[in-house]
Design a protein around this motif. Sequence first.
Motif, short mmCIF file in Angstrom:
data_model
loop_
_atom_site.label_atom_id
_atom_site.label_comp_id
_atom_site.label_asym_id
_atom_site.label_seq_id
_atom_site.Cartn_x
_atom_site.Cartn_y
_atom_site.Cartn_z
N PHE A 202 0.96 -0.97 -0.18
CA PHE A 202 -0.53 0.04 0.32
C PHE A 202 1.15 1.73 0.07
CE2 PHE A 202 -4.65 -0.91 1.27
CZ PHE A 202 -4.72 -2.05 0.36
N ALA A 203 2.17 1.12 0.86
CA ALA A 203 2.67 2.68 1.17
C ALA A 203 3.41 2.93 -0.30
CB ALA A 203 4.08 2.08 1.66
N SER A 204 3.50 1.64 -0.83
CA SER A 204 4.70 2.19 -2.52
C SER A 204 4.05 2.29 -3.38
CB SER A 204 5.19 0.61 -3.06
OG SER A 204 4.38 -0.10 -3.34
N HIS A 205 2.01 2.32 -3.11
CA HIS A 205 1.43 2.30 -4.21
C HIS A 205 1.46 4.65 -4.51
CE1 HIS A 205 -1.79 3.71 -6.68
NE2 HIS A 205 -2.59 4.42 -6.00
N TYR A 206 1.45 4.73 -2.73
CA TYR A 206 1.12 5.72 -1.97
C TYR A 206 2.42 6.93 -3.03
CZ TYR A 206 -2.71 5.86 0.25
OH TYR A 206 -4.84 5.64 0.35
N LEU B 191 -3.28 6.34 6.48
CA LEU B 191 -3.22 7.18 7.30
C LEU B 191 -1.40 6.71 7.30
CD1 LEU B 191 -1.74 10.47 8.50
CD2 LEU B 191 -2.84 9.46 10.31
N THR B 192 -1.65 5.75 7.94
CA THR B 192 -0.34 4.37 8.22
C THR B 192 0.53 4.18 6.95
OG1 THR B 192 -0.61 3.76 9.85
CG2 THR B 192 1.29 2.35 9.25
N HIS B 193 0.37 4.11 5.77
CA HIS B 193 0.84 4.05 4.63
C HIS B 193 1.01 5.20 4.06
CE1 HIS B 193 -2.34 0.40 4.65
NE2 HIS B 193 -1.50 0.42 4.75
N GLN B 194 0.66 6.51 3.88
CA GLN B 194 0.86 7.84 3.46
C GLN B 194 2.05 7.89 4.54
OE1 GLN B 194 -2.46 9.48 4.04
NE2 GLN B 194 -3.17 9.67 2.25
N ILE C 104 8.47 8.53 4.63
CA ILE C 104 9.63 8.23 5.31
C ILE C 104 10.29 7.92 3.29
CG2 ILE C 104 11.22 7.29 6.92
CD1 ILE C 104 8.25 8.03 8.66
N SER C 105 9.39 6.83 3.50
CA SER C 105 10.72 5.94 1.86
C SER C 105 11.38 7.01 1.01
CB SER C 105 9.57 5.11 1.40
OG SER C 105 9.15 5.36 0.35
N ASN C 106 11.08 7.98 1.09
CA ASN C 106 11.70 8.59 0.18
C ASN C 106 12.84 9.48 0.65
OD1 ASN C 106 10.15 9.49 -2.33
ND2 ASN C 106 8.81 11.12 -0.95
N VAL C 107 13.50 8.92 2.16
CA VAL C 107 14.39 9.54 2.42
C VAL C 107 15.54 7.62 2.96
CG1 VAL C 107 15.79 9.84 4.34
CG2 VAL C 107 14.00 11.16 2.97
N GLY D 282 13.91 4.47 1.77
CA GLY D 282 13.16 3.45 1.18
C GLY D 282 12.19 2.60 2.15
N LEU D 283 11.53 1.82 1.85
CA LEU D 283 10.04 1.44 1.45
C LEU D 283 10.07 0.49 2.93
CD1 LEU D 283 8.41 0.56 -1.23
CD2 LEU D 283 7.19 2.27 0.41
N GLU D 284 11.35 -0.45 3.51
CA GLU D 284 11.87 -1.51 4.31
C GLU D 284 11.78 -0.86 5.44
OE1 GLU D 284 13.94 -4.71 2.98
OE2 GLU D 284 12.38 -5.63 1.60
N ALA D 285 12.87 -0.28 5.52
CA ALA D 285 13.42 1.33 6.75
C ALA D 285 11.65 1.99 6.46
CB ALA D 285 14.74 1.48 6.14
N ALA D 286 11.59 2.62 5.68
CA ALA D 286 10.58 3.17 6.56
C ALA D 286 9.82 2.54 7.20
CB ALA D 286 9.73 4.03 5.04
N TYR D 287 8.89 1.46 7.22
CA TYR D 287 7.83 0.42 7.67
C TYR D 287 8.70 0.52 8.47
CZ TYR D 287 5.44 -3.89 9.28
OH TYR D 287 4.72 -4.70 9.82
#
Length: 67
Positions: free
Chosen positions: A16-20, A44-47, A52-55, A57-62
């Motif tokens: 979900f976060a990757s889509h946002y 909100l959590t996914h957003q 944060i993933s812009n800085v 990456g997705l796994e670390a942001a999760y």
Amino acid sequence: MQLPANSYDANFHIFFASHYAQHWFNPWNEKWFAGFSQTTYPPLTHQWIALISNVTGLEAAYMIVSY
């Protein structure tokens, strides 16, 4: 911190976060079946993960948001 990579729940939230992260203003996700609205799940959590993933990456942001 450790990412449960084989966890269905972790992969679901990252999906979900990757889509946002790619389509911030479009909640319609076409990557699953014929498409679905991601707003059926509280976004909100996914957003936060997407932002944060812009800085980091997705796994670390999760992991950061989950912590």
